[in-house]
Design an enzyme around this catalytic site. Structure first.
Site, PDB file in Angstrom:
ATOM      1  N   LYS A 158       0.816  -1.210   0.000  1.00 37.74           N
ATOM      2  CA  LYS A 158       0.000   0.000   0.000  1.00 37.74           C
ATOM      3  C   LYS A 158       0.851   1.262   0.000  1.00 37.74           C
ATOM      4  CE  LYS A 158      -4.231  -2.148   1.454  1.00 37.74           C
ATOM      5  NZ  LYS A 158      -5.317  -2.290   2.444  1.00 37.74           N
ATOM      6  N   ARG A 211      -2.797 -10.410   5.177  1.00 38.92           N
ATOM      7  CA  ARG A 211      -3.241 -10.555   3.780  1.00 38.92           C
ATOM      8  C   ARG A 211      -2.180  -9.913   2.890  1.00 38.92           C
ATOM      9  NH1 ARG A 211      -6.278  -7.520   0.078  1.00 38.92           N
ATOM     10  NH2 ARG A 211      -7.668  -8.766  -1.265  1.00 38.92           N
TER      11      ARG A 211
END
Length: 351
Positions: free
Chosen positions: A293, A328
């Site tokens: 991210k 994840r």
């Protein structure tokens, strides 16, 4: 909304954790292998935090404190057949052509299956298959197209005997993947996007991950605001869990995800990463989805999402050290190597 918050700290692992537990100096973290010996306590919604010993909190006769201690320490029930006593890797299998992280590398079903199998071989215990991008600025995908993208991938992986999660916000897709044999539902809207999602999840009998997001993917990164991001996200998840339980979903089937990157600034994401242990106070397993991210790129200077493997593996390691039960990730081998090194070295403590 509560005014009392307890954030565990002073973590010890391996044989050190056993000694801390036996001496009464520490308490188990969510029933897992880590032990917490200290905590930061706030009674004014985070304006001030006071360090307290775990043993002193356990001895408290205050009902609110006792509730926090019990939720932070209690073992979690198994999820999807997995004992919640370690940190599991969930591999991300985006079948979208416009994923922020991989540029559509899994848009072809055959390639998606091949990559998912490689993730499982490398150490992913769950494979999270999604057919709708929820990256910042993305548009919704209709149900027919989403199902077209994910059906061949899910059906093949389930036939392989692999544990599959479906990343979806739509009730109709939830019904279909339940019949297809998935092991979990992962909804980035925490079952708020589709009015039928609560019933679909309750009738499925499957575990569900409820993620916090402020706003929808199209607009969520346009100046997100919080009074206190950590406590606001905690309170929202706490209330959402109660709503989902009231709808008929067993609390034992719920996983919580603070939603790194979904309606949060760079500073918000770092604050949440630093306070992950607080979310064990929800009394359910915790998932961290920080892989590749933007905040990792801001820290490391790496502008290409696919090149953020090292920063992503480090973020996953922070999650594991904070007791999260699931991470994840896109980069399964790098994550597995980081976790294996940490687990091997902590097992040697006190030797």
């Amino acid at each position: 909304m509560t005014s009392l918050y307890v954030r565990p700290s002073g973590f010890v692992y391996g044989p050190d954790a056993t000694l801390a537990l036996e001496s009464g100096a520490g308490l188990p973290l969510a029933g897992g292998p880590a032990c917490w010996t200290m905590a930061l306590v706030s009674e004014d919604r985070g304006t001030t935090w006071t360090p307290r010993k775990a043993a002193a909190l356990k001895a408290s006769r205050d009902d609110d404190v006792a509730g926090w201690v019990n939720r932070l320490s209690a073992s979690r029930k198994p999820v999807a057949g997995l004992a919640m006593d370690t940190c599991y890797i969930m591999g991300i299998v985006n079948t979208t052509p416009d994923s922020f992280s991989d540029g559509g590398v899994n848009a072809d079903a055959g390639k998606a299956v091949e990559n998912a199998r490689a993730m499982a071989q490398a150490g992913a215990v769950l494979l999270d298959v999604g057919g709708e991008s929820t990256r910042p600025g993305s548009d919704p995908v209709d149900e027919v197209e989403e199902w077209r993208r994910i059906e061949p991938v899910i059906s093949t992986l389930v036939a392989d005997g692999l544990k599959v999660s479906c990343d979806t916000r739509k009730a109709a897709i939830m019904h279909k993947v339940t019949r297809a044999g998935v092991a979990m539902i992962n909804d980035v809207s925490a079952l708020t996007y589709d009015s039928g999602a609560l019933d679909a999840t309750a009738s499925s009998g499957l575990p569900v991950c409820l993620m916090h997001a402020q706003g929808d993917p199209k607009t969520m990164q346009k100046d997100p605001q919080y009074d206190n991001v950590v406590l606001d996200v905690y309170d929202w998840l706490d209330a959402r869990i109660e709503t989902v339980v009231a709808s008929g979903v067993s609390r034992d089937l719920i996983i919580a995800d603070p939603g790194i990157g979904f309606g949060k600034t760079f500073a918000h994401n770092l604050e949440l990463m630093a306070a992950l242990s607080l979310f064990h106070g929800l009394g359910v397993p915790v998932m961290l989805g920080a892989s590749r991210k933007g905040f990792i790129g801001s820290v490391t200077g790496e502008k290409v999402a696919a090149n953020r493997q090292t920063g992503s593996a480090t973020a996953a390691l922070i999650g594991a050290m904070s007791g999260t039960q699931f991470v994840r990730v896109h980069d399964v081998p790098a994550t597995r190597h980081a976790l294996s090194m940490w687990q091997a070295t902590t097992a040697q403590q006190q030797n």
